[in-house]
Design a protein around this motif. Structure first.
Motif, PDB file in Angstrom:
ATOM      1  N   GLN A   6      70.897  11.702  73.673  1.00 48.35           N
ATOM      2  CA  GLN A   6      70.045  10.876  72.900  1.00 48.35           C
ATOM      3  C   GLN A   6      70.259   9.338  72.584  1.00 48.35           C
ATOM      4  OE1 GLN A   6      69.786  13.613  69.449  1.00 48.35           O
ATOM      5  NE2 GLN A   6      68.056  15.061  70.143  1.00 48.35           N
ATOM      6  N   PHE A   7      71.549   9.254  72.138  1.00 45.74           N
ATOM      7  CA  PHE A   7      72.039   7.877  71.928  1.00 45.74           C
ATOM      8  C   PHE A   7      71.889   7.005  73.227  1.00 45.74           C
ATOM      9  CE2 PHE A   7      75.497   4.799  72.362  1.00 45.74           C
ATOM     10  CZ  PHE A   7      75.416   4.235  71.162  1.00 45.74           C
ATOM     11  N   ALA A   8      72.170   7.442  74.303  1.00 42.54           N
ATOM     12  CA  ALA A   8      71.901   6.901  75.583  1.00 42.54           C
ATOM     13  C   ALA A   8      70.608   6.480  76.082  1.00 42.54           C
ATOM     14  CB  ALA A   8      72.557   7.487  76.671  1.00 42.54           C
ATOM     15  N   LEU A   9      69.791   7.501  75.855  1.00 42.80           N
ATOM     16  CA  LEU A   9      68.069   7.300  76.063  1.00 42.80           C
ATOM     17  C   LEU A   9      67.412   6.188  75.145  1.00 42.80           C
ATOM     18  CD1 LEU A   9      67.351  11.178  76.549  1.00 42.80           C
ATOM     19  CD2 LEU A   9      67.018   9.237  78.232  1.00 42.80           C
ATOM     20  N   GLU A  14      68.752   5.864  81.783  1.00 42.16           N
ATOM     21  CA  GLU A  14      68.561   6.888  82.233  1.00 42.16           C
ATOM     22  C   GLU A  14      69.438   8.022  82.019  1.00 42.16           C
ATOM     23  OE1 GLU A  14      66.907   6.535  86.383  1.00 42.16           O
ATOM     24  OE2 GLU A  14      65.717   4.716  85.519  1.00 42.16           O
ATOM     25  N   VAL A  15      69.165   9.178  81.890  1.00 40.01           N
ATOM     26  CA  VAL A  15      70.359  10.334  81.574  1.00 40.01           C
ATOM     27  C   VAL A  15      69.911  11.572  82.378  1.00 40.01           C
ATOM     28  CG1 VAL A  15      71.300  11.849  79.922  1.00 40.01           C
ATOM     29  CG2 VAL A  15      70.840   9.534  79.324  1.00 40.01           C
ATOM     30  N   VAL A  16      71.061  11.777  83.282  1.00 43.46           N
ATOM     31  CA  VAL A  16      71.215  13.175  84.144  1.00 43.46           C
ATOM     32  C   VAL A  16      71.903  14.240  83.391  1.00 43.46           C
ATOM     33  CG1 VAL A  16      71.397  14.376  86.144  1.00 43.46           C
ATOM     34  CG2 VAL A  16      70.344  12.072  86.055  1.00 43.46           C
ATOM     35  N   GLY A  17      71.420  15.083  82.684  1.00 36.03           N
ATOM     36  CA  GLY A  17      72.203  16.179  81.761  1.00 36.03           C
ATOM     37  C   GLY A  17      72.635  17.355  82.697  1.00 36.03           C
ATOM     38  N   HIS A  32      66.847  24.661  72.104  1.00 38.00           N
ATOM     39  CA  HIS A  32      66.290  24.071  71.008  1.00 38.00           C
ATOM     40  C   HIS A  32      66.449  22.359  71.096  1.00 38.00           C
ATOM     41  CE1 HIS A  32      64.602  23.291  67.001  1.00 38.00           C
ATOM     42  NE2 HIS A  32      65.580  22.669  66.630  1.00 38.00           N
ATOM     43  N   ARG A  33      67.661  22.019  71.363  1.00 38.46           N
ATOM     44  CA  ARG A  33      68.199  20.775  71.320  1.00 38.46           C
ATOM     45  C   ARG A  33      67.578  20.103  72.751  1.00 38.46           C
ATOM     46  NH1 ARG A  33      74.299  21.848  69.441  1.00 38.46           N
ATOM     47  NH2 ARG A  33      73.969  21.958  67.363  1.00 38.46           N
ATOM     48  N   LEU A  34      67.436  21.078  73.727  1.00 41.14           N
ATOM     49  CA  LEU A  34      67.259  20.268  75.117  1.00 41.14           C
ATOM     50  C   LEU A  34      65.639  20.021  75.108  1.00 41.14           C
ATOM     51  CD1 LEU A  34      67.818  19.757  78.006  1.00 41.14           C
ATOM     52  CD2 LEU A  34      67.834  22.135  78.696  1.00 41.14           C
ATOM     53  N   GLU A  35      64.821  20.828  74.561  1.00 41.09           N
ATOM     54  CA  GLU A  35      63.367  20.829  74.714  1.00 41.09           C
ATOM     55  C   GLU A  35      62.746  19.676  74.419  1.00 41.09           C
ATOM     56  OE1 GLU A  35      60.833  23.735  73.245  1.00 41.09           O
ATOM     57  OE2 GLU A  35      62.115  25.274  73.637  1.00 41.09           O
ATOM     58  N   PRO A  36      63.333  18.827  73.368  1.00 42.89           N
ATOM     59  CA  PRO A  36      62.636  17.557  72.833  1.00 42.89           C
ATOM     60  C   PRO A  36      63.030  16.417  74.137  1.00 42.89           C
ATOM     61  CG  PRO A  36      63.895  18.322  71.065  1.00 42.89           C
ATOM     62  CD  PRO A  36      64.013  19.247  72.348  1.00 42.89           C
ATOM     63  N   MET A  37      64.097  16.572  74.586  1.00 45.86           N
ATOM     64  CA  MET A  37      64.604  15.643  75.693  1.00 45.86           C
ATOM     65  C   MET A  37      64.137  15.597  76.805  1.00 45.86           C
ATOM     66  SD  MET A  37      68.781  15.028  74.746  1.00 45.86           S
ATOM     67  CE  MET A  37      69.174  16.576  75.072  1.00 45.86           C
ATOM     68  N   LEU A  38      63.475  16.933  77.192  1.00 48.84           N
ATOM     69  CA  LEU A  38      62.669  17.207  78.630  1.00 48.84           C
ATOM     70  C   LEU A  38      61.406  16.425  78.419  1.00 48.84           C
ATOM     71  CD1 LEU A  38      63.387  20.907  78.899  1.00 48.84           C
ATOM     72  CD2 LEU A  38      64.541  19.009  80.258  1.00 48.84           C
ATOM     73  N   LYS A  39      60.952  16.117  77.532  1.00 48.37           N
ATOM     74  CA  LYS A  39      59.625  15.353  77.114  1.00 48.37           C
ATOM     75  C   LYS A  39      59.818  13.848  77.239  1.00 48.37           C
ATOM     76  CE  LYS A  39      57.770  19.094  74.638  1.00 48.37           C
ATOM     77  NZ  LYS A  39      57.575  19.624  73.344  1.00 48.37           N
ATOM     78  N   THR A  40      61.298  13.438  77.142  1.00 47.49           N
ATOM     79  CA  THR A  40      61.569  12.114  76.924  1.00 47.49           C
ATOM     80  C   THR A  40      61.684  11.381  78.402  1.00 47.49           C
ATOM     81  OG1 THR A  40      62.998  12.691  74.946  1.00 47.49           O
ATOM     82  CG2 THR A  40      63.442  10.541  76.064  1.00 47.49           C
ATOM     83  N   GLY A  42      62.989   9.140  81.267  1.00 49.06           N
ATOM     84  CA  GLY A  42      64.449   8.735  81.607  1.00 49.06           C
ATOM     85  C   GLY A  42      65.437   9.896  81.560  1.00 49.06           C
ATOM     86  N   PHE A  43      64.905  11.203  81.053  1.00 45.51           N
ATOM     87  CA  PHE A  43      65.794  12.145  81.192  1.00 45.51           C
ATOM     88  C   PHE A  43      65.539  13.119  82.193  1.00 45.51           C
ATOM     89  CE2 PHE A  43      67.288  16.402  79.490  1.00 45.51           C
ATOM     90  CZ  PHE A  43      68.553  16.039  79.336  1.00 45.51           C
TER      91      PHE A  43
END
Length: 108
Positions: A6-9, A14-17, A32-40, A42-43
């Protein structure tokens, strides 16, 4: 890992997790933590084990990274064998080999 991503985004990167989503702690929390980032924008998330050298090589072939941040925890954690030198040496050697094979420089 989620906070670092999240900090990097938010900083415009761009972030590849990568995560194998194991059950070290409740996988529902991970999802639960991953779900919102999937909609961001650059992730991108890839479910894989970073000890899979061939998969890691494919990741470095597909992306030109400015930085790699390893937040993998296996050493000394409940539920895992204690393997500090082998695990970390394997991971960093794998990163360096994969990066070098695709014209990227690895700095540790």
């Amino acid at each position: 890992g989620a906070r670092m991503a999240q900090f990097a985004l938010h900083a415009g990167h761009e972030v590849v997790g990568l995560d194998n989503l194991n059950d070290y702690y409740d996988p529902r929390i991970k999802h639960h933590r991953l779900e919102p980032m999937l909609k961001t924008p650059g992730f991108r998330f890839i479910e894989m084990d970073i000890e899979d050298g061939e998969a890691l090589d494919r990741i470095f072939a597909a992306h030109c990274f400015d930085a790699v941040i390893n937040l993998c925890r296996s050493c000394g954690c409940p539920g895992f064998d204690y393997r500090p030198p082998r695990l970390n040496a394997y991971q960093y050697r794998g990163y360096a080999q994969s990066a070098g094979a695709h014209g990227q420089t690895w700095h540790s």
